[in-house]
Design a protein around this motif. Structure first.
Motif, short mmCIF file in Angstrom:
data_model
loop_
_atom_site.label_atom_id
_atom_site.label_comp_id
_atom_site.label_asym_id
_atom_site.label_seq_id
_atom_site.Cartn_x
_atom_site.Cartn_y
_atom_site.Cartn_z
N ASN A 48 -114.72 -7.50 33.79
CA ASN A 48 -114.84 -8.80 33.38
C ASN A 48 -115.75 -9.23 32.46
O ASN A 48 -117.02 -9.32 32.87
N VAL A 49 -115.55 -9.37 31.25
CA VAL A 49 -116.48 -9.72 30.49
C VAL A 49 -116.97 -11.26 30.31
O VAL A 49 -117.97 -11.48 29.63
N LEU A 50 -116.31 -11.94 31.25
CA LEU A 50 -116.66 -13.26 31.19
C LEU A 50 -117.76 -13.53 32.49
O LEU A 50 -118.03 -14.95 32.69
N TYR A 51 -118.20 -12.81 33.28
CA TYR A 51 -119.04 -12.73 34.27
C TYR A 51 -120.47 -13.47 33.99
O TYR A 51 -120.72 -14.30 34.97
N GLN A 52 -120.92 -13.44 32.94
CA GLN A 52 -121.83 -14.23 32.51
C GLN A 52 -121.93 -15.58 32.11
O GLN A 52 -122.92 -16.28 31.84
N SER A 53 -120.60 -15.91 31.41
CA SER A 53 -120.50 -17.15 30.83
C SER A 53 -120.28 -18.32 31.59
O SER A 53 -119.95 -18.29 33.10
N SER A 54 -120.66 -19.55 31.53
CA SER A 54 -120.69 -20.50 32.28
C SER A 54 -119.53 -21.74 31.62
O SER A 54 -119.97 -22.42 30.88
N LEU A 55 -118.37 -21.31 32.27
CA LEU A 55 -117.39 -22.07 31.66
C LEU A 55 -116.79 -22.75 32.75
O LEU A 55 -116.50 -22.16 33.90
N THR A 56 -115.96 -23.92 32.56
CA THR A 56 -115.29 -24.82 33.50
C THR A 56 -114.02 -24.99 32.96
O THR A 56 -113.81 -25.55 31.82
N TYR A 57 -112.95 -24.97 33.71
CA TYR A 57 -111.73 -25.30 33.45
C TYR A 57 -111.55 -26.92 33.46
O TYR A 57 -111.80 -27.53 34.45
N VAL A 58 -110.96 -27.64 32.42
CA VAL A 58 -110.93 -29.10 32.37
C VAL A 58 -109.57 -29.45 32.46
O VAL A 58 -109.26 -30.50 33.29
N GLY A 59 -108.76 -28.83 32.04
CA GLY A 59 -107.19 -29.09 32.08
C GLY A 59 -106.30 -28.40 31.07
O GLY A 59 -106.59 -27.54 30.36
#
Length: 208
Positions: free
Chosen positions: A137-148
């Motif tokens: 999972n290459v997104l494990y360090q990213s700080s992303l939030t689902y908006v819509g």
């Protein structure tokens, strides 16, 4: 005679003024677009993304909840996509740097809109390794939030906020594919548009 003529002129003027007040009604404003089509159960076969990028910046839906009222509640596994590094498309869909994208499923989850829970599950994973599967999972360090999200025809658009933190150039196509395929699998779509802080993902990742 002059007084009678004056009354006739005044009467005609009043009629003209009243006639102007009762013209045709102003057209009603066009109603807002209908709520986007909702998504169904998860799928295990990954569709082919086209990741169409709009010509102008898009804005997220007015609210996070894009699910029409009355949608039946479901209980089903979610489909989340991870990367088999160096697999060269042997085990799944080939992406970027000779890797494969692999569909995995979660335990059954209760939902009405499958896109939101799928994206939130992917973004909440803070582990690089996916159990003992060998997937990454290459997104494990990213700080992303689902908006819509919004489904228009066969294209799913999703909006995120936050920042990417990736491990190198090859993580760029991996991260993009994880997001696009997870959104498409949840929505039953064949193409995806991903926006991060209201900017197309290609534009954001081109700076990484």
């Amino acid at each position: 005679m002059s007084r009678l003529s004056a009354f006739r002129v005044l009467g005609l003027s009043s009629l003209i003024v009243l006639t102007g007040c009762f013209g045709p009604p102003t057209a009603a404003p066009t109603s807002s677009p209908a709520a986007p089509t909702t998504v169904g159960p998860s799928v295990t076969t990954a569709p082919t993304p086209t990741a169409a990028v709009p010509s102008s910046p898009a804005s997220p839906p007015a609210t996070e909840d894009t699910t029409p009222s009355g949608l039946p509640e479901q209980v089903a596994p979610l489909t989340i996509y991870y990367v088999a590094v160096g697999d060269n498309g042997v085990s799944g869909t080939m992406i970027g740097c000779g890797d494969s994208l692999i569909a995995t499923t979660t335990a059954p989850v209760r939902f009405t809109d499958q896109v939101g829970p799928s994206m939130e599950t992917l973004l909440a994973n803070r582990s690089r390794d996916v159990g003992m599967s060998g997937l990454v999972n290459v997104l494990y360090q990213s700080s992303l939030t689902y908006v819509g999200g919004e489904l228009n025809g066969s294209t799913i658009s999703i909006w995120l906020t936050g920042q990417f933190l990736l491990g190198g150039v090859c993580d760029i196509p991996r991260a993009k594919a994880q997001l696009e395929y997870t959104a498409m699998g949840a929505a039953g779509a064949t193409s995806a548009q991903v926006f991060v802080n209201n900017r197309p993902i290609d534009e954001v990742l081109s700076l990484k």
